[in-house]
Design a protein around this motif. Structure first.
Motif, PDB file in Angstrom:
ATOM      1  N   LEU A  24       0.840  -1.207   0.000  1.00 27.74           N
ATOM      2  CA  LEU A  24       0.000   0.000   0.000  1.00 27.74           C
ATOM      3  C   LEU A  24       0.872   1.252   0.000  1.00 27.74           C
ATOM      4  O   LEU A  24       0.626   2.200  -0.749  1.00 27.74           O
ATOM      5  CB  LEU A  24      -0.916   0.006   1.221  1.00 27.74           C
ATOM      6  N   LEU A  28     -11.498   7.791   6.292  1.00 22.07           N
ATOM      7  CA  LEU A  28     -10.144   7.267   6.482  1.00 22.07           C
ATOM      8  C   LEU A  28     -10.051   6.307   7.660  1.00 22.07           C
ATOM      9  O   LEU A  28      -8.985   5.725   7.893  1.00 22.07           O
ATOM     10  CB  LEU A  28      -9.159   8.423   6.683  1.00 22.07           C
ATOM     11  N   SER A  72      -5.139   2.839   5.805  1.00 21.23           N
ATOM     12  CA  SER A  72      -5.089   4.211   5.302  1.00 21.23           C
ATOM     13  C   SER A  72      -3.819   4.923   5.757  1.00 21.23           C
ATOM     14  O   SER A  72      -3.257   5.748   5.035  1.00 21.23           O
ATOM     15  CB  SER A  72      -6.333   4.994   5.731  1.00 21.23           C
ATOM     16  N   VAL A 124      -0.916   4.156   3.452  1.00 24.46           N
ATOM     17  CA  VAL A 124      -0.959   4.973   2.238  1.00 24.46           C
ATOM     18  C   VAL A 124      -0.406   6.363   2.515  1.00 24.46           C
ATOM     19  O   VAL A 124       0.373   6.913   1.723  1.00 24.46           O
ATOM     20  CB  VAL A 124      -2.399   5.057   1.697  1.00 24.46           C
ATOM     21  N   HIS A 167      -4.449  13.101   1.059  1.00 24.11           N
ATOM     22  CA  HIS A 167      -4.995  11.868   1.646  1.00 24.11           C
ATOM     23  C   HIS A 167      -6.474  12.058   2.000  1.00 24.11           C
ATOM     24  O   HIS A 167      -7.331  11.234   1.634  1.00 24.11           O
ATOM     25  CB  HIS A 167      -4.164  11.567   2.895  1.00 24.11           C
ATOM     26  N   ALA A 185      -8.564   1.146   1.932  1.00 28.75           N
ATOM     27  CA  ALA A 185      -7.248   1.746   1.724  1.00 28.75           C
ATOM     28  C   ALA A 185      -6.730   1.515   0.313  1.00 28.75           C
ATOM     29  O   ALA A 185      -6.036   2.363  -0.257  1.00 28.75           O
ATOM     30  CB  ALA A 185      -6.260   1.201   2.749  1.00 28.75           C
TER      31      ALA A 185
END
Length: 474
Positions: A239, A407, A412, A415, A441, A454
């Protein structure tokens, strides 16, 4: 802001003129959003109440049905002047028998230092049931302007808050942010020192964003690595790596323990893959890279600790997350001793407590906590949350006001770590990179909305980048 008021008055602008501008700005914001309707303006004894008297007078002159309910008589000279110019009806707080379709909260501003009491507290509690019918002047009464926290068990809720010159911490820190609704910042002719604190928005960092040029090639756009976990914990690293590639890093490589090579290889395309067995091999592989991510599903093991120390010897900017934070909970100073000012720590509150025990609780709010942590670690600290704070050792700090509830899903944060490392690898200052990555984000999450996982986030980033690119060129 108090200093800004004093400076404006010292420069020749009367306090009554500043109050007139403030009340007019509130009235303008109301008229832009609401049609005329029965309106109660709740006025306190200070200058916030004075702004309310001016607002009431302007609305009345524009044909609105408006009246004032005051908690106490005005006590400042400027507020007395404004109240003297009010030509309409005035009642005690809560004593009018008229029903208001809109309430203007001008009881107390950002400088309030004591809890609301009596009728003011009762009205504050009742506002939660109808915040869209409440307009607050400066901040909703009952909130501390410098922390965003209610001063007691009652504080107003508003659908619209009109403040002046610049936002205050209460407008961007939870729980204050949720109580403010839409925040309008009105220019009333003030100037004030910045203090190194900004709202995290593109205006703060877009000019430094690393767009490629016609001469760019993959090697010029930054080399980034991500350290993988073992065979059963590889997804988090992928990710981060995919996120880094999507945000523009030219070359992204996952550095993988041998037992995880096949798993990673089966899922990778443009992201490259290299094996390592020891921290010495990891140090060698990362010797020429620009940024490295370590922590996502790395494992809370001695190997992770040694790998962090190995990466710290390379000179690459480090983005340290998750397990790579937790592994140092018994000796945070060991981590701090190897960090550089371009390294980034990305803790959620629990991880923050492990590295900086008691600091969050001992600080008046999250901004102060993050600043103190950054100074202690001598690195960038990104304290995650709905009001994410990014702080630098030199005192700079930025607070996100675009946090997204979508999120709240596994992965997440991985990322986000990849987004940050990618921008650093492309040459962006680490503080600006952390700010930009945080904003992108959240915007990507809101673009998707319900059902976000995610894995969706890297693919959503290009639409946000396009928006930023168009803004930068325009």
């Amino acid at each position: 802001m108090s200093a800004a008021d004093r400076a404006a008055i010292a420069a020749g602008t009367p306090g009554t003129e500043l109050m007139r501008r403030a009340g007019l700005a509130v009235a303008d914001a109301i008229c832009e959003r609401f049609s005329p309707r029965p309106t109660a303006v709740l006025c306190g004894p200070g200058n916030n109440g004075g702004d309310g008297y001016v607002c009431a007078q302007v609305l009345a002159e524009r044909g609105w049905s408006v009246w004032v309910e005051r908690s106490d008589p005005p006590v400042t000279e400027d507020a007395k002047d404004a109240a003297g110019r009010w030509a309409g009806e005035t009642f005690g707080l809560g004593l009018s028998e008229r029903a208001a379709d809109l309430v203007v909260d001008a009881l107390f501003g950002a400088g309030l230092s004591r809890p609301l009491e009596g009728e003011a507290a009762r009205l504050a509690r009742s506002s939660e049931a109808r915040p869209l019918q409440v307009v607050a002047i400066d901040v909703p009464s009952g909130l501390a302007g410098d922390t965003g926290k209610p001063l007691g068990d009652a504080a107003f809720w508003a659908g619209l808050t009109v403040t002046f010159h610049a936002k205050k911490p209460a407008h961007v820190l939870e729980p204050g942010q949720s109580r403010c609704g839409e925040v309008v910042v009105a220019d009333i002719g003030l100037t004030a020192p910045g203090g190194g604190l900004v709202e995290n928005a593109p205006d703060a960092w877009l000019s430094a964003f690393p767009w490629p040029s016609a001469q760019s090639h993959k090697h010029a756009r930054g080399r980034m690595v991500v350290v993988s976990g073992d065979a059963w914990n590889t997804g988090a690293a992928r990710l981060s790596a995919r996120a880094g590639l999507r945000l523009g890093a030219g070359l992204v490589t996952i550095l993988s323990p041998p037992d995880a090579l096949r798993v990673n290889a089966a899922h990778l395309e443009a992201v490259m893959l290299r094996p390592f067995e020891t921290e010495a091999e990891l140090e060698q592989l990362a010797a020429e890279v620009d940024a490295a991510v370590i922590g996502p599903a790395a494992g809370v093991t001695e190997s992770t600790l040694l790998n962090v120390l190995a990466l710290a010897r390379t000179g690459a900017a480090l983005v340290i997350d998750a397990d790579a934070i937790t592994i140092f909970k018994d000796d945070p100073e060991e981590l701090f001793s190897v960090l550089d000012v371009d390294d980034v720590l990305t803790p959620h509150p629990g991880e923050f407590e492990r590295l900086f025990p008691g600091l969050l609780k001992a600080s008046p709010e999250r901004i102060t906590a993050a600043r103190r942590a950054a100074a202690k670690a001598d690195a960038i600290v990104l304290l995650k949350g709905p009001d994410t704070v990014v702080a630098a050792p030199d005192g700079r700090a930025a607070v996100a006001s675009n946090g997204s509830p979508w999120l709240a899903t596994a992965g997440s944060g991985d990322v986000l770590a990849g987004f940050i490392a990618s921008l650093i690898a492309q040459g962006m200052d680490s503080f600006d990179a952390a700010c930009a990555a945080t904003w992108i984000h959240s915007e990507a999450a809101d673009l998707h909305g319900p059902g976000l996982i995610a894995e969706d986030l890297p693919g959503l980033a290009p639409a946000i980048l396009r928006r930023l690119y168009d803004a930068a060129r325009g």
